[in-house]
Write an enzyme that holds these catalytic residues in place. Structure first.
Site, PDB file in Angstrom:
ATOM      1  CE1 TYR A 145      -3.696   2.484   0.621  1.00 27.64           C
ATOM      2  CE2 TYR A 145      -2.400   3.254   2.492  1.00 27.64           C
ATOM      3  CZ  TYR A 145      -3.456   3.417   1.622  1.00 27.64           C
ATOM      4  OH  TYR A 145      -4.279   4.510   1.745  1.00 27.64           O
ATOM      5  CG  ASP A 240       5.869   3.575   0.655  1.00 28.73           C
ATOM      6  OD1 ASP A 240       6.214   4.268   1.627  1.00 28.73           O
ATOM      7  OD2 ASP A 240       4.672   3.373   0.360  1.00 28.73           O
ATOM      8  CE  LYS A 268       2.494   4.741   8.401  1.00 24.95           C
ATOM      9  NZ  LYS A 268       1.144   5.275   8.683  1.00 24.95           N
TER      10      LYS A 268
END
Length: 432
Positions: A145, A240, A268
């Site tokens: 994702y 990613d 994050k």
């Protein structure tokens, strides 16, 4: 059984003004049953809901709270920044300092652009890769994702060289045609896609450690094989690391596995809990980003001074305290070891994947190496297990297909509580 009448009322109320009652789909508990708990505060290893219930947290805001909730070093940095204004819309010294720090920590990054989310980072990285190479197509992997950008909401077709089809209404067929999908950990499938689309692939993007089909680690030689293929074919390799960046090592998964991509996306932890993302890479690629180059990307709140302050405090702490990673790994290994003992005691079929301070449990007898094997997990059993843990004060991700995150706030006391709840919840789920 933990009671949550206030959370239940709030969820009903929320559905009148918010789609599905939540601002991010997995929060709705659709995959596990029951209603979400509405949180009011958090400190250290704990979160507290509107009903006054306390939970030991193993989501940690989906990764950023690596030092636990409301870590003093982060709070102090934010409190110092607030009196100077919440936003300028103009350059600040802090943007330079955090960029220099990121460049010094992450092997692949020579220049970096700050954005506001991981999704924004991945969308921008793909655009830059296309602009730099002059090619249109990308390869992504099933179960990885990369946010909700159109290019990423694509699932695989029936064969290795089948063009993708939209995974969500609103994604155009044209976008899908430029997105090719391969199984994770399958180099042969990638070779086939590249050969069938010779000279058309701008980028290969992947989570170097996948965290969105549950935790799945790269097979030996997989990342290196992608690196060699991209070098040979002039393809931009994008890691990613929104989830793994600064969590698995100061330099992320690329440091841990010794494979350096051309570009990386971050999020994050980079914001210390504030909404921050970033993308960066080789100097010659990043020089294509406006205003240095022709690829346009902008953001009103990019480089927000409060977010930069939180991020700087977090990254400096992690950079100056490498022992954090040893502590996190040891804590996680104790949790995983205890879970294995519990499941062996109960005669269960299971797989646990773990790297550093990330782990996932799959209720399947298969080894989980890609999305297809992840889907063999008994999701109904997971739902019962999840609710058993929740009722015992353990807050897990409300989906089989999400990784769990450990913070430095987890002590011996919480480990014992977790493992006892794990044993009781597994027994309960079996009996049901």
């Amino acid at each position: 059984m933990i009671k949550a009448p206030v959370s239940n009322e709030l969820f009903q109320r929320a559905q009148h003004s918010i789609p599905g009652g939540v601002n991010s789909p997995v929060r709705a508990f659709r995959a596990v049953g029951g209603n979400p708990r509405f949180m009011v505060s958090a400190k250290g290893p704990y979160m507290f809901d509107e009903d006054g219930n306390r939970y030991i947290d193993f989501i940690n805001s989906w990764g950023p709270m690596i030092l636990g909730h409301a870590a003093e070093v982060i709070q102090e940095a934010v409190q110092k920044a607030i009196p100077h204004s919440l936003s300028f819309g103009a350059p600040t010294r802090k943007e330079i300092e955090i960029a220099e720090l990121i460049v010094s920590m992450v092997p692949s990054i020579e220049k970096v652009r700050m954005v506001n989310s991981g999704t924004e980072a991945t969308m921008s990285a793909i655009r830059v890769a296309r602009g730099f190479t002059g090619r249109d197509k990308i390869i992504k992997f099933e179960g990885c994702y990369h946010g909700h950008g159109d290019s990423f909401l694509i699932s695989a077709g029936s064969g290795a060289i089948t063009l993708g089809v939209p995974d969500s209404p609103g994604v155009t067929k044209g976008t899908a045609n430029d997105t090719l999908t391969a199984p994770y950990n399958n180099l042969d499938a990638v070779y086939t896609l590249v050969e069938a689309n010779k000279g058309q692939i701008a980028a290969i993007i992947l989570e170097p450690v996948a965290g969105n089909m549950g935790l799945v680690t790269p097979a030996e030689g997989f990342l290196q094989g992608l690196r060699e293929l991209c070098d040979r074919e002039g393809i931009i390799l994008i890691f990613d690391e929104v989830m793994t960046g600064f969590r698995l090592a100061p330099g992320g998964a690329q440091e841990l596995y010794g494979v350096t991509p051309d570009m990386s996306t971050l999020g994050k932890i980079i914001g210390g809990g504030m909404p921050v993302g970033a993308y960066g890479g080789k100097k010659e690629i990043m020089e294509y980003v406006a205003p240095a180059g022709p690829v346009y990307q902008a953001g009103t709140l990019s480089g927000n001074p409060i977010a930069m302050s939180a991020g700087m405090a977090m990254l400096h702490y992690l950079n100056d305290h490498p022992e954090v990673y040893t502590q996190l790994k040891n804590t996680t290994e104790r949790l995983v070891s205890g879970m294995r003992q519990n499941m062996q005691q109960l005669g269960m079929n299971y797989t646990i994947n773990q790297v550093g301070s990330m782990f996932s449990i799959f209720f399947t007898q298969q080894q989980v190496t890609d999305f297809e094997s992840a889907k063999t997990s008994d999701t109904a059993f997971f739902g019962r297990y999840f609710n058993g843990m929740l009722n015992r004060g353990i807050y897990l991700a409300p989906s089989q297909y999400e990784a769990l995150f450990v913070s430095t706030a987890i002590s011996d006391e919480q480990i014992e509580q977790y493992l006892q709840a794990n044993l009781e919840s597994l027994k309960e789920a079996q009996e049901a």
